[in-house]
Design a protein around this motif. Structure first.
Motif, short mmCIF file in Angstrom:
data_model
loop_
_atom_site.label_atom_id
_atom_site.label_comp_id
_atom_site.label_asym_id
_atom_site.label_seq_id
_atom_site.Cartn_x
_atom_site.Cartn_y
_atom_site.Cartn_z
N GLN A 77 0.85 -1.18 0.00
CA GLN A 77 0.00 0.00 0.00
C GLN A 77 0.89 1.24 0.00
OE1 GLN A 77 -2.92 0.08 3.16
NE2 GLN A 77 -3.57 -2.00 2.77
N ILE A 78 0.55 2.21 -0.84
CA ILE A 78 1.26 3.49 -0.88
C ILE A 78 0.19 4.58 -0.82
CG2 ILE A 78 2.86 4.99 -2.12
CD1 ILE A 78 3.80 2.50 -3.68
N THR A 79 0.24 5.38 0.24
CA THR A 79 -0.75 6.44 0.41
C THR A 79 -0.44 7.61 -0.52
OG1 THR A 79 0.45 7.64 2.13
CG2 THR A 79 -1.01 5.83 2.86
N GLU A 80 -1.38 8.53 -0.61
CA GLU A 80 -1.20 9.72 -1.45
C GLU A 80 0.01 10.54 -1.02
OE1 GLU A 80 -5.30 11.43 -2.91
OE2 GLU A 80 -5.47 10.84 -0.79
N THR A 81 0.36 10.46 0.27
CA THR A 81 1.51 11.21 0.78
C THR A 81 2.83 10.44 0.67
OG1 THR A 81 1.13 10.44 3.04
CG2 THR A 81 0.07 12.53 2.38
N GLY A 82 2.76 9.22 0.12
CA GLY A 82 3.98 8.43 -0.10
C GLY A 82 4.34 7.49 1.03
N GLN A 83 3.47 7.33 2.00
CA GLN A 83 3.72 6.38 3.07
C GLN A 83 3.58 4.97 2.51
OE1 GLN A 83 0.98 6.96 6.31
NE2 GLN A 83 2.65 7.00 7.78
N VAL A 84 4.62 4.14 2.67
CA VAL A 84 4.65 2.79 2.11
C VAL A 84 4.47 1.78 3.23
CG1 VAL A 84 6.05 1.09 0.86
CG2 VAL A 84 6.17 3.51 0.25
N GLN A 85 3.60 0.81 2.99
CA GLN A 85 3.37 -0.25 3.95
C GLN A 85 3.23 -1.57 3.21
OE1 GLN A 85 0.36 -0.53 7.49
NE2 GLN A 85 -0.81 -0.89 5.63
N THR A 86 3.85 -2.61 3.73
CA THR A 86 3.58 -3.96 3.25
C THR A 86 3.08 -4.76 4.44
OG1 THR A 86 5.85 -4.69 3.63
CG2 THR A 86 5.31 -3.93 1.41
N ASP A 127 -8.17 5.90 -2.55
CA ASP A 127 -7.06 6.55 -3.25
C ASP A 127 -5.68 6.10 -2.79
OD1 ASP A 127 -8.70 8.02 -4.99
OD2 ASP A 127 -9.02 9.55 -3.46
N THR A 128 -5.59 4.93 -2.19
CA THR A 128 -4.30 4.35 -1.80
C THR A 128 -3.88 3.38 -2.90
OG1 THR A 128 -4.75 4.53 0.57
CG2 THR A 128 -3.13 2.88 -0.11
N TRP A 129 -2.64 3.55 -3.39
CA TRP A 129 -2.13 2.58 -4.37
C TRP A 129 -1.99 1.25 -3.65
CZ3 TRP A 129 -2.24 3.68 -9.30
CH2 TRP A 129 -2.17 5.01 -9.70
N GLN A 130 -2.39 0.18 -4.32
CA GLN A 130 -2.37 -1.13 -3.70
C GLN A 130 -2.06 -2.21 -4.72
OE1 GLN A 130 -6.29 -2.97 -3.04
NE2 GLN A 130 -7.14 -0.92 -3.47
N ALA A 131 -1.51 -3.29 -4.22
CA ALA A 131 -1.23 -4.47 -5.04
C ALA A 131 -1.05 -5.65 -4.10
CB ALA A 131 0.04 -4.25 -5.86
N LYS A 188 5.14 7.08 -14.28
CA LYS A 188 4.58 8.13 -13.43
C LYS A 188 4.64 7.78 -11.96
CE LYS A 188 1.37 10.08 -16.80
NZ LYS A 188 -0.05 10.27 -17.16
N ILE A 189 4.32 6.54 -11.62
CA ILE A 189 4.29 6.20 -10.20
C ILE A 189 5.70 6.10 -9.61
CG2 ILE A 189 4.11 3.69 -10.41
CD1 ILE A 189 1.93 4.08 -8.07
N ILE A 190 6.67 5.64 -10.41
CA ILE A 190 8.04 5.60 -9.92
C ILE A 190 8.58 7.02 -9.77
CG2 ILE A 190 10.42 4.97 -10.55
CD1 ILE A 190 9.23 2.31 -11.61
N MET A 191 8.21 7.92 -10.66
CA MET A 191 8.61 9.31 -10.54
C MET A 191 7.99 9.94 -9.29
SD MET A 191 8.26 12.43 -13.28
CE MET A 191 9.02 11.43 -14.54
N GLN A 192 6.75 9.57 -9.00
CA GLN A 192 6.05 10.13 -7.84
C GLN A 192 6.60 9.56 -6.53
OE1 GLN A 192 1.79 9.53 -7.99
NE2 GLN A 192 1.43 10.81 -6.21
N LEU A 208 9.94 -1.91 -4.77
CA LEU A 208 8.66 -2.53 -4.42
C LEU A 208 7.65 -2.38 -5.55
CD1 LEU A 208 8.06 -1.59 -0.68
CD2 LEU A 208 8.19 -3.88 -1.65
N ILE A 209 7.57 -1.20 -6.10
CA ILE A 209 6.61 -0.91 -7.17
C ILE A 209 6.83 -1.85 -8.35
CG2 ILE A 209 5.98 0.80 -8.93
CD1 ILE A 209 6.42 2.95 -6.69
N GLU A 210 8.07 -2.05 -8.73
CA GLU A 210 8.40 -2.89 -9.89
C GLU A 210 7.96 -4.34 -9.70
OE1 GLU A 210 12.54 -1.92 -10.52
OE2 GLU A 210 11.98 -0.47 -12.08
N LYS A 211 7.84 -4.81 -8.46
CA LYS A 211 7.37 -6.18 -8.21
C LYS A 211 5.90 -6.35 -8.55
CE LYS A 211 8.03 -8.00 -4.20
NZ LYS A 211 8.20 -8.23 -2.74
N TYR A 212 5.17 -5.24 -8.61
CA TYR A 212 3.71 -5.31 -8.72
C TYR A 212 3.16 -4.71 -10.00
CZ TYR A 212 3.72 -6.71 -3.86
OH TYR A 212 3.91 -7.40 -2.68
N LEU A 213 3.95 -4.60 -11.04
CA LEU A 213 3.45 -4.05 -12.31
C LEU A 213 3.38 -5.13 -13.36
CD1 LEU A 213 5.39 -0.68 -12.33
CD2 LEU A 213 2.98 -1.02 -11.86
#
Length: 163
Positions: free
Chosen positions: A82-91, A111-115, A147-151, A158-163
């Motif tokens: 999970q990645i919140t709008e403010t960039g807080q990352v949680q697994t 509006d939390t990014w999730q995978a 876009k999400i890696i830039m953000q 972590l992001i790359e594991k879930y795309l």
């Protein structure tokens, strides 16, 4: 029991864009009006699905406009990002081994990014997902890798594991 057995038993279909297999099990008949501006039109009170993931078909990084509750039913443990709008990352790990800090359910705020994907060696997991206000495909946004890696550059691995 195999993933194919579960898919056949529940008449599941592939979940477009996100991955995994699903069947909608509940959609309230009552509608909500006067919702926040992020919604275009009415939404039902709530929806619920059964959701199956496998090593080859998992929940790719996305977000929706409503709060979600994931319920672990059975199978192998699942890692959720999970990645919140403010960039807080949680697994966190969904599963039944509570003594190892696995969770029987997970809350995903709007509006939390999730995978989610199986832990290495897992064969399948059957989850449930309850959404309120109810889910509509118009409320789904798939992550754009660049876009999400830039953000969130600190979460790139972590992001790359879930795309």
């Amino acid at each position: 029991m195999t993933p194919e057995d579960i898919i056949k038993f529940f008449n599941m279909i592939p979940l477009p864009n996100e991955g995994g297999y699903y069947i909608e099990t509940y959609r309230s008949h009552e509608l909500l009006n006067n919702l926040p501006q992020r919604y275009q039109g009415q939404r039902c009170f709530s929806t619920s699905i059964l959701y199956l993931i496998t090593p080859a078909s998992f929940s790719k990084l996305h977000k929706v406009k409503s709060d979600e509750i994931f319920h672990f039913h059975f199978g192998d443990p699942v890692e959720m990002l999970q990645i919140t709008e403010t960039g807080q990352v949680q697994t966190l790990i969904l599963g039944t081994n509570f003594l190892e800090n696995q969770k029987p359910q997970a809350i995903v705020p709007k509006d939390t990014w999730q995978a989610a994907k199986l832990l290495p060696g897992g064969n399948f997991a059957l989850l449930g997902c309850t959404v309120a206000p109810g889910f509509e495909f118009a409320d789904y946004q798939h992550a754009d890798k660049d876009k999400i890696i830039m953000q969130f550059p600190d979460a790139k691995a972590l992001i790359e594991k879930y795309l």
